[in-house]
Design an enzyme around this catalytic site. Structure first.
Site, PDB file in Angstrom:
ATOM      1  N   TYR A 153     -25.901  46.800   9.810  1.00  0.00           N
ATOM      2  CA  TYR A 153     -24.624  46.493  10.423  1.00  0.00           C
ATOM      3  C   TYR A 153     -24.106  45.149   9.909  1.00  0.00           C
ATOM      4  CZ  TYR A 153     -20.694  46.830  13.316  1.00  0.00           C
ATOM      5  OH  TYR A 153     -19.389  46.871  13.686  1.00  0.00           O
ATOM      6  N   ARG A 156      -8.625  47.573   9.542  1.00  0.00           N
ATOM      7  CA  ARG A 156      -9.038  46.174   9.729  1.00  0.00           C
ATOM      8  C   ARG A 156     -10.547  46.136   9.891  1.00  0.00           C
ATOM      9  NH1 ARG A 156     -10.482  43.600  14.590  1.00  0.00           N
ATOM     10  NH2 ARG A 156     -12.316  44.093  13.419  1.00  0.00           N
ATOM     11  N   LYS A 179     -22.324  51.656  13.452  1.00  0.00           N
ATOM     12  CA  LYS A 179     -22.275  51.498  14.924  1.00  0.00           C
ATOM     13  C   LYS A 179     -23.086  52.600  15.596  1.00  0.00           C
ATOM     14  CE  LYS A 179     -19.574  48.052  16.054  1.00  0.00           C
ATOM     15  NZ  LYS A 179     -19.025  47.233  17.090  1.00  0.00           N
ATOM     16  N   GLU A 190     -12.670  51.797  16.770  1.00  0.00           N
ATOM     17  CA  GLU A 190     -13.337  50.677  16.094  1.00  0.00           C
ATOM     18  C   GLU A 190     -12.539  50.200  14.886  1.00  0.00           C
ATOM     19  OE1 GLU A 190     -16.459  49.653  17.314  1.00  0.00           O
ATOM     20  OE2 GLU A 190     -16.104  47.979  15.954  1.00  0.00           O
ATOM     21  N   ASP A 191     -12.334  48.912  14.818  1.00  0.00           N
ATOM     22  CA  ASP A 191     -11.709  48.279  13.643  1.00  0.00           C
ATOM     23  C   ASP A 191     -10.349  48.864  13.275  1.00  0.00           C
ATOM     24  OD1 ASP A 191     -13.732  46.500  13.650  1.00  0.00           O
ATOM     25  OD2 ASP A 191     -14.585  47.046  11.718  1.00  0.00           O
ATOM     26  N   ASP A 233     -13.944  48.954  21.298  1.00  0.00           N
ATOM     27  CA  ASP A 233     -15.025  47.973  21.283  1.00  0.00           C
ATOM     28  C   ASP A 233     -14.538  46.573  20.907  1.00  0.00           C
ATOM     29  OD1 ASP A 233     -17.785  47.348  21.544  1.00  0.00           O
ATOM     30  OD2 ASP A 233     -17.818  47.093  19.372  1.00  0.00           O
ATOM     31  N   ASP A 234     -13.567  46.499  20.000  1.00  0.00           N
ATOM     32  CA  ASP A 234     -13.100  45.169  19.572  1.00  0.00           C
ATOM     33  C   ASP A 234     -12.451  44.431  20.732  1.00  0.00           C
ATOM     34  OD1 ASP A 234     -13.727  45.625  16.767  1.00  0.00           O
ATOM     35  OD2 ASP A 234     -12.139  47.122  16.911  1.00  0.00           O
ATOM     36  N   ASN A 253     -15.229  34.578  13.386  1.00  0.00           N
ATOM     37  CA  ASN A 253     -16.028  35.126  12.292  1.00  0.00           C
ATOM     38  C   ASN A 253     -15.159  35.171  11.043  1.00  0.00           C
ATOM     39  OD1 ASN A 253     -18.426  35.729  13.676  1.00  0.00           O
ATOM     40  ND2 ASN A 253     -17.510  37.573  14.520  1.00  0.00           N
TER      41      ASN A 253
HETATM   42  P1  NAI Z   1      -5.541  37.034  15.943  1.00  0.00           P
HETATM   43  O1  NAI Z   1      -4.957  36.845  14.585  1.00  0.00           O
HETATM   44  O2  NAI Z   1      -4.997  38.072  16.843  1.00  0.00           O
HETATM   45  O3  NAI Z   1      -5.474  35.622  16.748  1.00  0.00           O
HETATM   46  C1  NAI Z   1      -5.667  34.357  16.164  1.00  0.00           C
HETATM   47  C2  NAI Z   1      -5.079  33.319  17.117  1.00  0.00           C
HETATM   48  O4  NAI Z   1      -5.393  32.024  16.627  1.00  0.00           O
HETATM   49  C3  NAI Z   1      -3.568  33.383  17.239  1.00  0.00           C
HETATM   50  O5  NAI Z   1      -3.183  33.179  18.567  1.00  0.00           O
HETATM   51  C4  NAI Z   1      -3.088  32.198  16.402  1.00  0.00           C
HETATM   52  O6  NAI Z   1      -1.851  31.633  16.854  1.00  0.00           O
HETATM   53  C5  NAI Z   1      -4.225  31.232  16.621  1.00  0.00           C
HETATM   54  N1  NAI Z   1      -4.259  30.276  15.534  1.00  0.00           N
HETATM   55  C6  NAI Z   1      -4.384  30.505  14.214  1.00  0.00           C
HETATM   56  N2  NAI Z   1      -4.293  29.348  13.531  1.00  0.00           N
HETATM   57  C7  NAI Z   1      -4.113  28.372  14.443  1.00  0.00           C
HETATM   58  C8  NAI Z   1      -3.954  26.963  14.357  1.00  0.00           C
HETATM   59  N3  NAI Z   1      -3.982  26.336  13.174  1.00  0.00           N
HETATM   60  N4  NAI Z   1      -3.830  26.268  15.497  1.00  0.00           N
HETATM   61  C9  NAI Z   1      -3.808  26.876  16.680  1.00  0.00           C
HETATM   62  N5  NAI Z   1      -3.969  28.216  16.834  1.00  0.00           N
HETATM   63  C10 NAI Z   1      -4.104  28.945  15.717  1.00  0.00           C
HETATM   64  O7  NAI Z   1      -7.084  37.247  15.690  1.00  0.00           O
HETATM   65  P2  NAI Z   1      -8.185  37.840  16.702  1.00  0.00           P
HETATM   66  O8  NAI Z   1      -8.342  39.295  16.483  1.00  0.00           O
HETATM   67  O9  NAI Z   1      -7.874  37.347  18.073  1.00  0.00           O
HETATM   68  O10 NAI Z   1      -9.508  37.144  16.140  1.00  0.00           O
HETATM   69  C11 NAI Z   1      -9.655  35.737  16.106  1.00  0.00           C
HETATM   70  C12 NAI Z   1     -11.041  35.391  15.581  1.00  0.00           C
HETATM   71  O11 NAI Z   1     -11.993  35.822  16.504  1.00  0.00           O
HETATM   72  C13 NAI Z   1     -11.426  36.036  14.241  1.00  0.00           C
HETATM   73  O12 NAI Z   1     -12.091  35.089  13.454  1.00  0.00           O
HETATM   74  C14 NAI Z   1     -12.376  37.121  14.634  1.00  0.00           C
HETATM   75  O13 NAI Z   1     -13.332  37.363  13.609  1.00  0.00           O
HETATM   76  C15 NAI Z   1     -13.028  36.503  15.836  1.00  0.00           C
HETATM   77  N6  NAI Z   1     -13.609  37.492  16.729  1.00  0.00           N
HETATM   78  C16 NAI Z   1     -14.907  37.296  17.105  1.00  0.00           C
HETATM   79  C17 NAI Z   1     -15.540  38.188  17.946  1.00  0.00           C
HETATM   80  C18 NAI Z   1     -16.944  37.945  18.392  1.00  0.00           C
HETATM   81  O14 NAI Z   1     -17.512  38.776  19.059  1.00  0.00           O
HETATM   82  N7  NAI Z   1     -17.520  36.834  18.085  1.00  0.00           N
HETATM   83  C19 NAI Z   1     -14.855  39.404  18.397  1.00  0.00           C
HETATM   84  C20 NAI Z   1     -13.469  39.498  18.015  1.00  0.00           C
HETATM   85  C21 NAI Z   1     -12.892  38.561  17.179  1.00  0.00           C
END
Ligand code: NAI
Length: 575
Positions: free
Chosen positions: A106, A159, A177, A248-249, A271-272, A421
């Site tokens: 995974y 995605r 998964k 998923e994704d 799941d996301d 991530n």
């Molecule tokens: P998204 O694109 O929907 O949201 C990103 C957010 O960050 C937006 O609100 C944007 O305005 C903000 N942002 C970006 N640049 C910025 C800056 N310079 N200053 C202030 N705010 C800023 O993306 P999503 O889907 O919410 O994912 C965000 C991150 O979370 C990704 O890196 C993803 O890999 C990670 N993630 C981690 C998970 C985990 O289980 N650890 C699960 C889901 C997502």
């Protein structure tokens, strides 16, 4: 806490296949472990070396072969081939080396598997539902060799993890998964079905690749896209009713509308959105306990206000209300910062989901600001007593020393989760967080990190990974089918996911030893899944979404329905 165990069951299975056909069937093949009686009964003499082996010996050989591979992609290909040759051996090997092999089957290595899908393709697994065949989706579902399916994981490949549109190569994700559903949740591998909705791809590299195996067409969009998804869902309802369907994704713009449209029509979840929110809530609940506090005492700051942050905030808000706060009070505890600064109700451009978390402008209007009009992350941390800081922003190193020290100056155990991530996008490195807070920060991350040495101690860093949640949800759903009229749970609700989060927190090693990690080690994950499944099934029954059953028999059903990688004895099918 129990470690991963394999229950021994002595049930003989009637098998129709013989000879080479039997050896070529990965669900039934035992290779050198077919015993003398089976070799005689199924015409296998001469087709196998003369020595009869036990599963453990096969495992040792397979591990030796695994170690000989010299790249992660080669190791991924090896394990996928083993899965397509002998499923029991594949799962037993994974179970014995779960911490080493999970990242190979995974995330993160599966990303390479998806990118290279068309080049490393060997044997079919799962279903390709390509847009040109949209009129015959029920027939495609019927072509699947196993008519009983408990869990489908479906992607449209748009995605994939952090690597974007992979077209049909996205099928690697549902395959990965579902192998975790079997490994951890104990869903029988033959009753899982990975599916890719092949909607085309906008990835130029894939479109120009002569070996690309998907529909060579730009992605369908708008009404055509949603009509295709609708045809798929209708076919699932018709051909495989009561199957758990995990999305998923999918791209952010599609994920939420699809979930909202179908969550009350069938047994389904995303799941996301929901899995991520549940695992983050679980980690937070255990951190709060370690800090000697309660959720209702927290002031929570999110950096990022995208799909992931909103999902986590929604579950946190529900949990806060569950602890006695009003909706209004719960919302006032959640501070969200995005590119435009703090979300407040003076900002007209916010989406409907973001407006839920907009603070009243009057509450913050008089705050001193460090730069321009927008209220940045530092300003928020400076002006409130933040106890929790969550990063879901993709902004590398956004949690600066100044911000972290400011936060740590006001709270004894700051809870800091840089969840973005992959690793290079993380808002902070755990070792910095630990150092800047003199070892007081409670940290969980999105990507895996090595333990941190501080003050003569080794501090393990927990990874917030959905793998703690979705296999257990699948197990709960399966166990619910063994009761009453056999129909079982009919919906996956947010309350069930929050119950999963609470049960995960209960399994935290840090509850017994505050220097231990916030989340349980992966080597215990099958046993942890049983406890989480129990909580999910209890919640399902409480909310009237499944048959009522006594608590003890429920737990027994969960343990009983957890498939384990073991060879049953075979007898020839008569007639
Ligand atoms: P998204 O694109 O929907 O949201 C990103 C957010 O960050 C937006 O609100 C944007 O305005 C903000 N942002 C970006 N640049 C910025 C800056 N310079 N200053 C202030 N705010 C800023 O993306 P999503 O889907 O919410 O994912 C965000 C991150 O979370 C990704 O890196 C993803 O890999 C990670 N993630 C981690 C998970 C985990 O289980 N650890 C699960 C889901 C997502």
């Amino acid at each position: 806490m129990a470690t991963n165990t394999v229950a021994r069951k002595n049930t003989a299975v009637a098998v129709r296949l013989r000879g080479v056909e039997l050896l070529n069937n990965p669900a039934l093949n035992k290779g050198t472990a077919f015993d003398e009686a089976e070799r005689e009964a199924f015409g296998l003499h001469g087709l196998l070396p003369p020595i009869v082996e036990l599963l453990d010996a096969q495992c040792a050989r397979a591990y030796e072969a695994f170690l000989l591979k010299d790249s992660d992609l080669e190791r991924h290909i090896y394990l996928r081939q083993l899965q397509d040759t002998n499923e029991v051996l594949f799962y037993r090997l994974l179970l014995e080396h779960v911490e080493e092999m999970l990242p190979i089957v995974y995330t993160p290595v599966v990303a390479l598997g998806c990118e290279q899908f068309s080049h490393i393709y060997r044997r079919p697994r799962g279903l390709f539902i390509s847009y040109p065949l949209r009129e015959v989706i029920p027939q495609l579902l019927r072509n699947h060799p196993n008519t009983k399916v408990d869990v489908i994981v479906v992607t449209d490949g748009e995605r994939i993890l952090g690597i974007g549109d992979q077209g049909v190569g996205g099928l690697g994700i549902p395959i990965g998964k579902l192998s975790l559903y079997s490994l951890i949740g104990g869903i029988h591998p033959a009753r899982t079905l990975p599916i890719v909705l092949d909607c085309g791809t906008n990835n130029e590299e894939r479109l120009n690749d002569p070996e690309y195996l998907g529909w060579r067409h730009e992605r369908i969009t708008g009404a055509d896209y949603y009509d295709f998804v609708e045809l798929f869902v209708r076919a699932v309802k018709q051909v495989l009713p009561n199957t758990l369907l995990q999305w998923e994704d999918f791209a952010g713009i599609h994920a939420r509308p699809i979930l909202d449209r179908y969550r009350d029509q069938l047994l389904t979840f995303n799941d996301d959105i929901q899995g991520t929110a549940a695992v983050a809530l679980g980690a937070m609940l255990s951190a709060v306990r370690v800090a000697g506090s309660s959720l209702r005492e927290q002031e929570i700051v999110f950096f990022g206000a995208g799909a992931a942050s909103i999902g986590v905030a929604d579950y946190l808000r529900a949990a806060l209300v569950g602890e006695g706060l009003s909706e209004e009070e719960a919302r006032r505890r959640i501070w969200m910062v995005n590119r435009g600064g703090l979300l407040h109700d003076g900002r007209a451009e916010l989406t409907a989901e973001q407006r839920v978390y907009a603070q009243p402008l009057a509450r913050v209007a008089a705050w001193p600001r460090s730069g321009g009009d927008a209220i940045g992350l530092y300003d928020v941390i400076k002006n409130i007593r933040a106890t929790v800081l969550i990063g879901l922003s993709t902004v590398t190193a956004a949690f600066t020393e100044q911000i972290v020290r400011e936060m740590a100056g006001k709270v004894e155990r700051p809870i800091i989760f840089p969840l973005s991530n992959p690793t290079e996008k993380s808002e902070a490195r755990p070792e910095d967080l630990i150092r800047w807070t003199d070892g007081r920060a409670l940290v969980a991350t999105g990507s895996p990190y090595a333990p941190v040495q501080f003050g003569g101690k080794t501090i393990s860093i927990s990874q917030c990974n959905n793998v703690y949640i979705f296999p257990a949800v699948g197990l709960a759903v399966m166990a619910s089918r063994l009761s009453g009229d056999g129909t079982g749970t009919r919906r996956v609700t947010d309350a069930m996911m929050i119950a999963a989060a609470r049960a995960l927190a209960e399994q935290s090693p840090a509850l017994k030893d505050i220097s231990a990690p916030l989340l349980p080690p992966l080597k215990n994950i099958r046993a942890v899944a049983v406890e989480i499944a129990f909580a999910v099934a209890m919640e399902a029954e409480r909310s009237g979404k499944s048959d009522a059953a006594a608590k003890e028999s429920l737990r027994a059903r969960i343990v009983e329905s957890q498939w384990a990688p073991e060879y049953p004895s075979y007898i020839p099918e008569i007639g």
